[in-house]
Design a protein around this motif. Structure first.
Motif, PDB file in Angstrom:
ATOM      1  N   UNK A  87     -13.561  47.290   9.142  1.00  0.00           N
ATOM      2  CA  UNK A  87     -12.461  47.077   8.488  1.00  0.00           C
ATOM      3  C   UNK A  87     -12.030  48.434   7.685  1.00  0.00           C
ATOM      4  N   UNK A  88     -13.058  49.010   7.056  1.00  0.00           N
ATOM      5  CA  UNK A  88     -12.841  50.338   6.283  1.00  0.00           C
ATOM      6  C   UNK A  88     -12.301  51.380   7.005  1.00  0.00           C
ATOM      7  N   UNK A  89     -13.004  51.422   8.276  1.00  0.00           N
ATOM      8  CA  UNK A  89     -12.610  52.515   9.269  1.00  0.00           C
ATOM      9  C   UNK A  89     -11.071  52.470   9.395  1.00  0.00           C
ATOM     10  N   UNK A  90     -10.621  51.127   9.926  1.00  0.00           N
ATOM     11  CA  UNK A  90      -9.192  50.794  10.112  1.00  0.00           C
ATOM     12  C   UNK A  90      -8.313  51.330   9.026  1.00  0.00           C
ATOM     13  N   UNK A  91      -8.870  50.869   7.679  1.00  0.00           N
ATOM     14  CA  UNK A  91      -7.869  51.034   6.660  1.00  0.00           C
ATOM     15  C   UNK A  91      -7.915  52.843   6.415  1.00  0.00           C
ATOM     16  N   UNK A  92      -9.104  53.319   6.486  1.00  0.00           N
ATOM     17  CA  UNK A  92      -9.106  54.841   6.147  1.00  0.00           C
ATOM     18  C   UNK A  92      -8.540  55.742   7.390  1.00  0.00           C
ATOM     19  N   UNK A  93      -7.765  55.485   8.210  1.00  0.00           N
ATOM     20  CA  UNK A  93      -7.387  56.422   9.280  1.00  0.00           C
ATOM     21  C   UNK A  93      -6.595  57.440   8.645  1.00  0.00           C
ATOM     22  N   UNK A 114      -6.522  49.776  17.019  1.00  0.00           N
ATOM     23  CA  UNK A 114      -6.784  49.163  15.798  1.00  0.00           C
ATOM     24  C   UNK A 114      -6.846  47.673  15.928  1.00  0.00           C
ATOM     25  N   UNK A 115      -6.187  47.164  16.924  1.00  0.00           N
ATOM     26  CA  UNK A 115      -6.101  45.827  17.096  1.00  0.00           C
ATOM     27  C   UNK A 115      -7.591  45.300  17.542  1.00  0.00           C
ATOM     28  N   UNK A 153     -11.182  45.377  -0.415  1.00  0.00           N
ATOM     29  CA  UNK A 153      -9.782  45.190  -0.818  1.00  0.00           C
ATOM     30  C   UNK A 153     -10.002  46.360  -2.386  1.00  0.00           C
ATOM     31  N   UNK A 154     -10.867  45.881  -3.171  1.00  0.00           N
ATOM     32  CA  UNK A 154     -10.879  46.614  -4.559  1.00  0.00           C
ATOM     33  C   UNK A 154     -11.366  47.979  -4.521  1.00  0.00           C
ATOM     34  N   UNK A 155     -12.122  48.305  -3.545  1.00  0.00           N
ATOM     35  CA  UNK A 155     -12.663  49.689  -3.439  1.00  0.00           C
ATOM     36  C   UNK A 155     -11.752  50.494  -2.406  1.00  0.00           C
ATOM     37  N   UNK A 156     -11.655  49.884  -0.969  1.00  0.00           N
ATOM     38  CA  UNK A 156     -11.255  50.628   0.083  1.00  0.00           C
ATOM     39  C   UNK A 156      -9.789  50.814   0.210  1.00  0.00           C
ATOM     40  N   UNK A 157      -8.931  49.663  -0.254  1.00  0.00           N
ATOM     41  CA  UNK A 157      -7.678  49.631  -0.323  1.00  0.00           C
ATOM     42  C   UNK A 157      -6.890  50.164  -1.736  1.00  0.00           C
ATOM     43  N   UNK A 158      -7.689  49.898  -2.763  1.00  0.00           N
ATOM     44  CA  UNK A 158      -6.934  50.321  -4.019  1.00  0.00           C
ATOM     45  C   UNK A 158      -7.599  51.390  -4.821  1.00  0.00           C
TER      46      UNK A 158
END
Length: 317
Positions: A87-93, A114-115, A153-158
């Motif tokens: 999931x982190x790979x998806x968010x970090x594209x 992505x899907x 969430x708290x690291x990868x997204x924020x």
């Protein structure tokens, strides 16, 4: 997102044309598909975390080993961590397209859409949590779920994108596996559980800050506010030394609780002092990248030694 955060970029698979390209890429041989999905789990990160989970388990077991519980905990933990990495790979594209070491990830090149990556992550998470719920204890489940949420969430997204303190947040999730391994045996938090969590938390700071020095330009280009970009290399070196000293102190507190003996103390004391010495040398180093590489490489020696000594410490003098 602040103005210095990474700017969203075009990614393969973001429209119909590139989605078709991703589909064709995923339609190759079974071996190639397995390799691509396997790479999504960040094997280096995955196995490093699993190693510490095993070390925590062995420390708490103190020679009274339950192999079924061990296998269930390691398998479930591995799958949950793998899910978070995917999931982190998806968010970090958007970030990965700007960094040399990540621009060939399959989520960037379109090797996996992505899907499909998200579906893969969900399957790993459901199976992994199912194993932990069925065959471990509630504390392991809570630690695993907490580590997952903090990392994604708290690291990868924020915090990774918004704050210089992202590394501190990420280190919480990085220390979760050793805690999960420990409480998997004890079913309770105690002083040793807190201490092993603290060790892994502190170890990650000099390890990642070293990377932040020799990859400073890449992080700056990606808009990631790591300490070396925001506060400069001199400040980063000072922080590395401080956290290294704190880490070494934390490792030498464990014998006080009677969990380990003289072998652990001598080995970790000697390696810890040498790591501190490398940190001191760094304050005067002129080739920052070379020194940071050295500091990082020895951090890997330290974590391997710590994991081994946590495992055998209770059964050696």
């Amino acid at each position: 997102m602040t103005s210095h955060g990474p700017t969203p970029a075009f990614h393969p698979g973001s429209d119909g044309t590139d989605g078709a390209l991703a589909s064709r890429a995923e339609g190759t041989s079974l071996r190639d598909r397995f390799t691509r999905y396997y790479s999504l789990t960040k094997p280096g990160v995955l196995y490093g975390n699993v190693l510490t989970a095993a070390a925590g388990f062995w420390l708490a077991a103190r020679g009274n080993f339950d192999w079924f519980l061990f296998i269930a905990l390691i398998l479930g933990t591995t799958l949950v961590i793998a899910s978070a990495c995917v999931l982190n790979n998806v968010l970090d594209r958007d970030i990965d397209t700007k960094m040399e070491r990540t621009k060939k990830r399959v989520t960037v090149t379109g090797g996996i859409g992505v899907r499909n990556a998200v579906i893969f992550s969900i399957l790993l998470f459901v199976i992994g949590m199912g194993i932990l719920i069925a065959w471990t204890n509630p504390l392991v489940v809570y630690v695993g779920l907490g580590g997952f949420l903090v990392y994604v969430v708290f690291y990868g997204m924020l915090s990774k994108r918004l704050s210089i303190h992202g590394t501190l947040v990420g280190s919480i999730s990085g220390a979760a596996p050793v805690l999960a391994g420990y409480v998997g045996v004890t079913g309770a938090f105690d002083a040793s559980a807190i201490l092993v969590f603290l060790m892994l938390f502190l170890w990650q700071m000099p390890e990642f800050y070293s990377i932040a020095i020799y990859r400073r330009d890449e992080y700056a280009r990606a808009g990631i506010p790591v300490i070396s970009v925001v506060n400069g290399i001199k400040n980063t070196k000072t922080q590395i030394l401080i956290y290294t000293i704190l880490f070494v102190i934390s490792t030498l507190l464990l014998p006080i609780f009677g969990d380990v003996g003289i072998v652990y103390t001598v080995v970790m004391g000697a390696l810890g002092l040498y790591w501190i010495w490398i940190g001191i040398v760094g304050l005067r180093a002129t080739d920052d990248d070379a020194w940071a590489h050295r500091m990082f490489r020895f951090s890997l020696v330290i974590i391997l030694a710590l994991s081994l000594m946590l495992a055998i410490g209770p059964i050696t003098p």
